[in-house]
Write a protein that holds these residues in place. Structure first.
Motif, PDB file in Angstrom:
ATOM      1  N   PRO A 199       0.860  -1.181   0.000  1.00 26.89           N
ATOM      2  CA  PRO A 199       0.000   0.000   0.000  1.00 26.89           C
ATOM      3  C   PRO A 199       0.896   1.230   0.000  1.00 26.89           C
ATOM      4  N   GLU A 200       1.227   1.738  -1.180  1.00 23.19           N
ATOM      5  CA  GLU A 200       2.211   2.832  -1.276  1.00 23.19           C
ATOM      6  C   GLU A 200       1.558   4.187  -1.080  1.00 23.19           C
ATOM      7  N   VAL A 201       2.015   4.921  -0.066  1.00 25.55           N
ATOM      8  CA  VAL A 201       1.619   6.324   0.083  1.00 25.55           C
ATOM      9  C   VAL A 201       2.628   7.126  -0.731  1.00 25.55           C
ATOM     10  N   LEU A 202       2.147   7.763  -1.795  1.00 28.56           N
ATOM     11  CA  LEU A 202       3.044   8.466  -2.715  1.00 28.56           C
ATOM     12  C   LEU A 202       3.733   9.654  -2.042  1.00 28.56           C
ATOM     13  N   VAL A 203       4.908   9.984  -2.549  1.00 28.71           N
ATOM     14  CA  VAL A 203       5.716  11.073  -1.984  1.00 28.71           C
ATOM     15  C   VAL A 203       5.335  12.432  -2.593  1.00 28.71           C
ATOM     16  N   ASP A 204       4.462  12.424  -3.607  1.00 30.65           N
ATOM     17  CA  ASP A 204       4.034  13.665  -4.264  1.00 30.65           C
ATOM     18  C   ASP A 204       3.366  14.604  -3.262  1.00 30.65           C
ATOM     19  N   GLY A 205       3.695  15.897  -3.369  1.00 30.83           N
ATOM     20  CA  GLY A 205       3.018  16.876  -2.510  1.00 30.83           C
ATOM     21  C   GLY A 205       4.001  17.753  -1.780  1.00 30.83           C
ATOM     22  N   ASP A 206       3.461  18.777  -1.087  1.00 25.21           N
ATOM     23  CA  ASP A 206       4.354  19.691  -0.373  1.00 25.21           C
ATOM     24  C   ASP A 206       4.168  19.564   1.137  1.00 25.21           C
ATOM     25  N   HIS A 207       3.595  18.452   1.578  1.00 23.79           N
ATOM     26  CA  HIS A 207       3.375  18.192   3.001  1.00 23.79           C
ATOM     27  C   HIS A 207       4.695  17.923   3.727  1.00 23.79           C
ATOM     28  N   ASP A 208       4.659  18.041   5.057  1.00 23.05           N
ATOM     29  CA  ASP A 208       5.869  17.741   5.829  1.00 23.05           C
ATOM     30  C   ASP A 208       5.871  16.276   6.271  1.00 23.05           C
ATOM     31  N   ILE A 209       6.948  15.881   6.932  1.00 18.32           N
ATOM     32  CA  ILE A 209       7.127  14.463   7.282  1.00 18.32           C
ATOM     33  C   ILE A 209       6.081  13.999   8.300  1.00 18.32           C
ATOM     34  N   ILE A 210       5.606  14.917   9.134  1.00 11.24           N
ATOM     35  CA  ILE A 210       4.621  14.531  10.161  1.00 11.24           C
ATOM     36  C   ILE A 210       3.285  14.144   9.516  1.00 11.24           C
ATOM     37  N   ARG A 211       2.933  14.883   8.462  1.00 15.02           N
ATOM     38  CA  ARG A 211       1.693  14.522   7.745  1.00 15.02           C
ATOM     39  C   ARG A 211       1.872  13.152   7.067  1.00 15.02           C
ATOM     40  N   ILE A 233       8.919   6.881   5.327  1.00 16.10           N
ATOM     41  CA  ILE A 233       8.192   8.106   5.653  1.00 16.10           C
ATOM     42  C   ILE A 233       9.108   9.310   5.449  1.00 16.10           C
ATOM     43  N   LEU A 234       8.742  10.118   4.449  1.00 14.96           N
ATOM     44  CA  LEU A 234       9.567  11.228   3.974  1.00 14.96           C
ATOM     45  C   LEU A 234       8.708  12.480   3.849  1.00 14.96           C
ATOM     46  N   PRO A 235       9.322  13.669   3.879  1.00 14.62           N
ATOM     47  CA  PRO A 235       8.552  14.871   3.549  1.00 14.62           C
ATOM     48  C   PRO A 235       8.156  14.814   2.067  1.00 14.62           C
ATOM     49  N   GLY A 236       7.078  15.511   1.683  1.00 16.40           N
ATOM     50  CA  GLY A 236       6.640  15.517   0.288  1.00 16.40           C
ATOM     51  C   GLY A 236       7.754  15.957  -0.658  1.00 16.40           C
ATOM     52  N   GLN A 237       7.688  15.423  -1.873  1.00 23.11           N
ATOM     53  CA  GLN A 237       8.711  15.700  -2.892  1.00 23.11           C
ATOM     54  C   GLN A 237       8.914  17.201  -3.100  1.00 23.11           C
ATOM     55  N   SER A 238       7.820  17.996  -3.067  1.00 13.72           N
ATOM     56  CA  SER A 238       7.975  19.431  -3.318  1.00 13.72           C
ATOM     57  C   SER A 238       7.905  20.258  -2.034  1.00 13.72           C
ATOM     58  N   SER A 239       8.110  19.603  -0.888  1.00  9.32           N
ATOM     59  CA  SER A 239       8.187  20.339   0.367  1.00  9.32           C
ATOM     60  C   SER A 239       9.568  20.984   0.471  1.00  9.32           C
ATOM     61  N   CYS A 240       9.648  22.157   1.105  1.00  9.50           N
ATOM     62  CA  CYS A 240      10.964  22.796   1.214  1.00  9.50           C
ATOM     63  C   CYS A 240      11.733  22.257   2.418  1.00  9.50           C
ATOM     64  N   ARG A 241      11.026  21.504   3.275  1.00  5.38           N
ATOM     65  CA  ARG A 241      11.685  20.941   4.452  1.00  5.38           C
ATOM     66  C   ARG A 241      12.472  19.700   4.093  1.00  5.38           C
ATOM     67  N   LYS A 242      13.660  19.579   4.621  1.00  7.90           N
ATOM     68  CA  LYS A 242      14.433  18.345   4.449  1.00  7.90           C
ATOM     69  C   LYS A 242      14.646  17.745   5.835  1.00  7.90           C
ATOM     70  N   LEU A 264      15.155  10.272  -9.757  1.00  2.00           N
ATOM     71  CA  LEU A 264      14.369   9.108 -10.156  1.00  2.00           C
ATOM     72  C   LEU A 264      12.892   9.328  -9.871  1.00  2.00           C
ATOM     73  N   PHE A 265      12.570  10.572  -9.467  1.00  2.00           N
ATOM     74  CA  PHE A 265      11.183  10.887  -9.135  1.00  2.00           C
ATOM     75  C   PHE A 265      10.332  10.979 -10.386  1.00  2.00           C
ATOM     76  N   VAL A 266       9.193  10.314 -10.368  1.00  2.00           N
ATOM     77  CA  VAL A 266       8.225  10.394 -11.464  1.00  2.00           C
ATOM     78  C   VAL A 266       6.936  10.904 -10.849  1.00  2.00           C
ATOM     79  N   ALA A 267       6.466  12.075 -11.279  1.00  2.00           N
ATOM     80  CA  ALA A 267       5.264  12.650 -10.661  1.00  2.00           C
ATOM     81  C   ALA A 267       4.079  11.710 -10.826  1.00  2.00           C
ATOM     82  N   ASP A 268       3.247  11.604  -9.763  1.00  2.00           N
ATOM     83  CA  ASP A 268       2.021  10.805  -9.808  1.00  2.00           C
ATOM     84  C   ASP A 268       2.306   9.401 -10.359  1.00  2.00           C
ATOM     85  N   HIS A 269       3.233   8.718  -9.714  1.00  2.00           N
ATOM     86  CA  HIS A 269       3.761   7.417 -10.190  1.00  2.00           C
ATOM     87  C   HIS A 269       2.684   6.336 -10.097  1.00  2.00           C
ATOM     88  N   LYS A 270       1.744   6.396 -11.058  1.00  2.00           N
ATOM     89  CA  LYS A 270       0.594   5.498 -11.030  1.00  2.00           C
ATOM     90  C   LYS A 270       0.910   4.162 -11.651  1.00  2.00           C
TER      91      LYS A 270
END
Ligand code: 5MM
Length: 362
Positions: A187-199, A232-241, A355-361
């Motif tokens: 059950p893959e939760v995609l990394v796409d988005g600007d959310h932080d790691i807590i979300r 569990i990672l911050p979103g791909q387009s989040s500015c937080r690392k 290696l990021f592919v947006a919306d890796h469906k």
């Protein structure tokens, strides 16, 4: 229900044996089950025509890599690849098995829209699954994979998407087990988005909790399963690392909350991380000072293959170079899975390609 009977002891033993062999010390999975549509995307940067023969050549390069079995316990294949033949006339399934590598098969039929949601999806493929699993087992496959995806957005993942995707994964898992096939539940939760790691952490925990409720509802024998989750990672387009230690802490903490200790192994997907990132994170996961009741290993696609593909680029004379790159990534992943990888010690073929592919469906 109260009338449930556990699956027969011999079948339990068989599933337990396969699952623990896949997560044997120092070993993990090569995910090489890209569908022909995905291979189009992998080949196009190198102007390689996406033909059945080119796909065969590429898989042959990987599967004939010397000593691959030292690091790789199992390989996931697409149906086409299972029955394709190497130059020596052996099917790829037989070739891998004779090398002591456990053969896995992707049995889902891809992602389709889930109407009524904000562009969420579910995965098809239950039709004929019982028969297909029986045939795959007779043809030498001992495990299977089915991938579902969940998206993080302002209003997603929805309750509907979580219930549907975790339930279909549980149905798939119970069918596989009835045929002696260990299901990898993805059950893959995609990394796409600007959310932080807590979300990402909260969403992943919610999805995993629903996943294990569904597996229990379907009487799945947990000791004969493997989980293939996102880190569990911050979103791909989040500015937080976040540092590898933070990623590892949050990831293992969530799994402690949501994944029963009866599950023998968790094999992470790389999910668009670079080869080095995926390796460093897995290493941190295996060294963090938290309880770790399951094996924590890898089932990487892109993070094992990107350098090999780039080095080969479709040229016959580059086959040894491609194989050397695959072996390097396999070794690095094996070290990381044992908590023994030194950051930067096994560099990729090309400096950090994304290696990021947006919306890796797909
Ligand atoms: C290797 O790619 C897998 C199958 O792709 P299709 O969508 O074409 O069927 C894919 O499910 C993969 O196993 C997971 O995404 C993990 O791979 P990464 O590259 O994220 O490690």
């Amino acid at each position: 229900g109260t009338n449930y009977q556990y699956i027969p002891c011999a079948l339990q033993e068989e599933l337990r044996r396969i699952a623990s062999a896949i997560v044997a010390p120092g070993k993990g999975i090569l995910a090489a089950d890209e569908s022909p549509g995905s291979m189009e995307k992998r080949f196009s940067p190198y102007n390689l025509p996406n033909t059945e023969e080119n796909r065969r050549q590429y898989r042959q390069l990987m599967f004939t890599t010397e000593n691959l079995q030292d690091y790789i316990s199992g390989v996931i294949l697409h149906n086409e690849t299972l029955y394709q033949k190497a130059d020596n006339g052996k099917t790829f399934g037989d070739l891998l098995r004779h090398r002591g590598i456990i053969v896995g098969i992707k049995v889902d039929k891809g992602i389709v829209p889930l109407p009524g949601t904000l562009d969420e999806g579910t995965t098809e493929g239950l039709d004929d699954l019982y028969c297909r699993c029986g045939k795959y087992k007779r043809d030498g496959c001992d495990f299977a994979k089915w991938r579902c995806v969940l998206k993080i957005g302002k209003h997603t993942p929805s309750y509907q998407a979580i219930m549907e995707n975790t339930n279909i994964l549980a149905r798939y898992a119970s069918i596989c087990q009835s045929q002696g096939i260990v299901p990898i539940v993805e059950p893959e939760v995609l990394v796409d988005g600007d959310h932080d790691i807590i979300r990402a952490q909260k969403v992943t925990e919610t999805v995993l909790a629903a996943q294990y409720k569904a597996l229990n509802d379907h009487h799945v024998f947990l000791e004969g399963t493997l989980l293939k989750p996102n880190m569990i990672l911050p979103g791909q387009s989040s500015c937080r690392k976040n540092s590898p230690e933070e990623v590892a802490y949050v990831t293992v903490q969530s799994f402690l909350r949501a994944v029963p200790a009866a599950v023998p192994g968790i094999v992470f997907l790389s999910g668009g991380q670079s080869e080095e990132e995926a390796t460093v994170h897995l290493n941190a996961i295996n060294t963090i000072n938290l309880k770790r009741p399951w094996e924590l290993s890898f089932s990487y696609g892109r993070a094992l293959q990107a350098s090999a593909m780039a080095a080969w680029a479709g040229k016959k004379e580059n086959i040894p170079l491609g194989q050397a790159e695959l072996k390097k990534r396999a070794k690095a992943s094996s070290l990381a899975r044992s908590g023994k990888y030194v950051a930067g010690s096994i560099p990729p073929f090309k400096a950090e390609q994304s290696l990021f592919v947006a919306d890796h469906k797909y």
